[in-house]
Structures are given as structure tokens and as C-alpha cells.
Design a protein around this motif. Structure first.
Motif, mmCIF file in Angstrom:
data_model
loop_
_atom_site.group_PDB
_atom_site.id
_atom_site.type_symbol
_atom_site.label_atom_id
_atom_site.label_comp_id
_atom_site.label_asym_id
_atom_site.label_seq_id
_atom_site.Cartn_x
_atom_site.Cartn_y
_atom_site.Cartn_z
ATOM 1 N N MET A 35 -5.640 -7.818 11.063
ATOM 2 C CA MET A 35 -4.969 -7.430 9.838
ATOM 3 C C MET A 35 -4.405 -6.029 10.004
ATOM 4 S SD MET A 35 -6.683 -6.618 6.112
ATOM 5 C CE MET A 35 -6.548 -8.233 5.414
ATOM 6 N N ARG A 36 -3.170 -5.873 9.533
ATOM 7 C CA ARG A 36 -2.545 -4.557 9.505
ATOM 8 C C ARG A 36 -2.031 -4.320 8.088
ATOM 9 N NH1 ARG A 36 -1.890 -0.206 12.179
ATOM 10 N NH2 ARG A 36 -0.003 0.989 12.011
ATOM 11 N N VAL A 37 -2.380 -3.174 7.528
ATOM 12 C CA VAL A 37 -2.006 -2.823 6.161
ATOM 13 C C VAL A 37 -0.944 -1.728 6.207
ATOM 14 C CG1 VAL A 37 -2.851 -1.961 3.948
ATOM 15 C CG2 VAL A 37 -4.361 -3.316 5.405
ATOM 16 N N THR A 38 0.076 -1.892 5.381
ATOM 17 C CA THR A 38 1.066 -0.828 5.212
ATOM 18 C C THR A 38 1.246 -0.592 3.716
ATOM 19 O OG1 THR A 38 2.895 -2.407 5.305
ATOM 20 C CG2 THR A 38 2.321 -1.309 7.354
ATOM 21 N N ILE A 39 1.665 0.610 3.389
ATOM 22 C CA ILE A 39 1.905 0.961 1.995
ATOM 23 C C ILE A 39 3.301 1.554 1.858
ATOM 24 C CG2 ILE A 39 -0.511 1.296 1.365
ATOM 25 C CD1 ILE A 39 -0.062 4.314 1.788
ATOM 26 N N ASP A 40 3.856 1.421 0.675
ATOM 27 C CA ASP A 40 5.145 2.014 0.349
ATOM 28 C C ASP A 40 4.891 3.038 -0.753
ATOM 29 O OD1 ASP A 40 7.673 2.709 -0.530
ATOM 30 O OD2 ASP A 40 8.453 0.659 -0.443
ATOM 31 N N GLN A 41 4.743 4.284 -0.367
ATOM 32 C CA GLN A 41 4.433 5.334 -1.337
ATOM 33 C C GLN A 41 5.541 5.509 -2.366
ATOM 34 O OE1 GLN A 41 3.379 8.727 1.150
ATOM 35 N NE2 GLN A 41 1.218 8.295 0.794
ATOM 36 N N SER A 69 -10.567 -1.500 -5.667
ATOM 37 C CA SER A 69 -10.840 -2.726 -4.910
ATOM 38 C C SER A 69 -11.348 -2.457 -3.501
ATOM 39 C CB SER A 69 -9.572 -3.580 -4.807
ATOM 40 O OG SER A 69 -9.186 -4.034 -6.066
ATOM 41 N N ALA A 70 -10.772 -1.473 -2.841
ATOM 42 C CA ALA A 70 -11.114 -1.200 -1.439
ATOM 43 C C ALA A 70 -11.107 0.302 -1.163
ATOM 44 C CB ALA A 70 -10.134 -1.922 -0.523
ATOM 45 N N PRO A 71 -12.113 1.024 -1.641
ATOM 46 C CA PRO A 71 -12.133 2.481 -1.479
ATOM 47 C C PRO A 71 -12.269 2.945 -0.030
ATOM 48 C CG PRO A 71 -14.205 1.711 -2.411
ATOM 49 C CD PRO A 71 -13.267 0.539 -2.392
ATOM 50 N N LEU A 107 -3.274 5.692 2.607
ATOM 51 C CA LEU A 107 -3.890 4.667 3.441
ATOM 52 C C LEU A 107 -4.900 5.330 4.369
ATOM 53 C CD1 LEU A 107 -3.916 1.669 4.215
ATOM 54 C CD2 LEU A 107 -2.088 2.178 5.845
ATOM 55 N N LEU A 108 -6.167 4.966 4.234
ATOM 56 C CA LEU A 108 -7.227 5.534 5.055
ATOM 57 C C LEU A 108 -7.470 4.746 6.335
ATOM 58 C CD1 LEU A 108 -9.849 6.271 2.254
ATOM 59 C CD2 LEU A 108 -8.136 7.833 3.218
ATOM 60 N N VAL A 121 -9.087 -5.970 0.642
ATOM 61 C CA VAL A 121 -7.705 -5.519 0.866
ATOM 62 C C VAL A 121 -6.711 -6.531 0.286
ATOM 63 C CG1 VAL A 121 -5.960 -5.029 2.625
ATOM 64 C CG2 VAL A 121 -8.272 -4.105 2.866
ATOM 65 N N HIS A 122 -6.983 -7.819 0.484
ATOM 66 C CA HIS A 122 -6.113 -8.848 -0.099
ATOM 67 C C HIS A 122 -6.114 -8.750 -1.629
ATOM 68 C CE1 HIS A 122 -4.677 -11.131 3.307
ATOM 69 N NE2 HIS A 122 -5.889 -11.114 3.828
#
Length: 68
Positions: A1-7, A19-21, A35-36, A48-49
Motif C-alpha cells: 500500500m502506498r498513501v498520497t495526500i493532496d494538501q 481514523s489512523a493517527p 502524511l507520517l 487508512v482505507h
């Protein structure tokens, strides 16, 4: 799994952090997501989902592609 964010899309609701601290945090000054852990361990995948699903701004993307 790879997580990306759009700030730029983030509205600072903070639901991802709840949900996912271990994976998400928020900037002190404006609440925008940080994103930590871009590749969280399997034990955190469900959280994360959930964070991605409940994000009101759809600022979280989860890529399930296997990495070799």
C-alpha cells in the motif's frame, strides 16, 4: 500500500487523524493534513482505507499496487 495526500484539497476536518493517527497528522497553524507514513504496515491498512473513505475533501489516495 502506498498513501498520497493532496494538501491543496484538504479542508482540515481531521477525520483522517482520528481514523489512523499513526499515518496522518495535522499542521498546527491551519489543520492541513500531514502524511507520517506513506507505506504503512498491513495492520494499519483498514484504518487508512477508512480515513480515505471518510475524508470530506477526497484528499487521500490509496494505491494497492504491489511494489517489488
Amino acid at each position: 500500500m502506498r498513501v498520497t495526500i493532496d494538501q491543496d484539497r484538504c479542508c482540515g476536518a481531521g477525520s483522517c487523524v482520528l481514523s489512523a493517527p499513526e499515518v496522518f497528522d495535522q499542521r498546527e497553524e491551519d489543520g492541513i493534513v500531514l502524511l507520517l507514513d506513506a507505506e504503512p504496515p498491513a495492520a494499519l491498512h483498514d484504518a487508512v482505507h477508512e480515513a480515505a473513505a471518510i475524508c470530506p475533501a477526497a484528499a487521500i489516495t490509496v494505491d494497492q499496487t504491489e511494489r517489488v
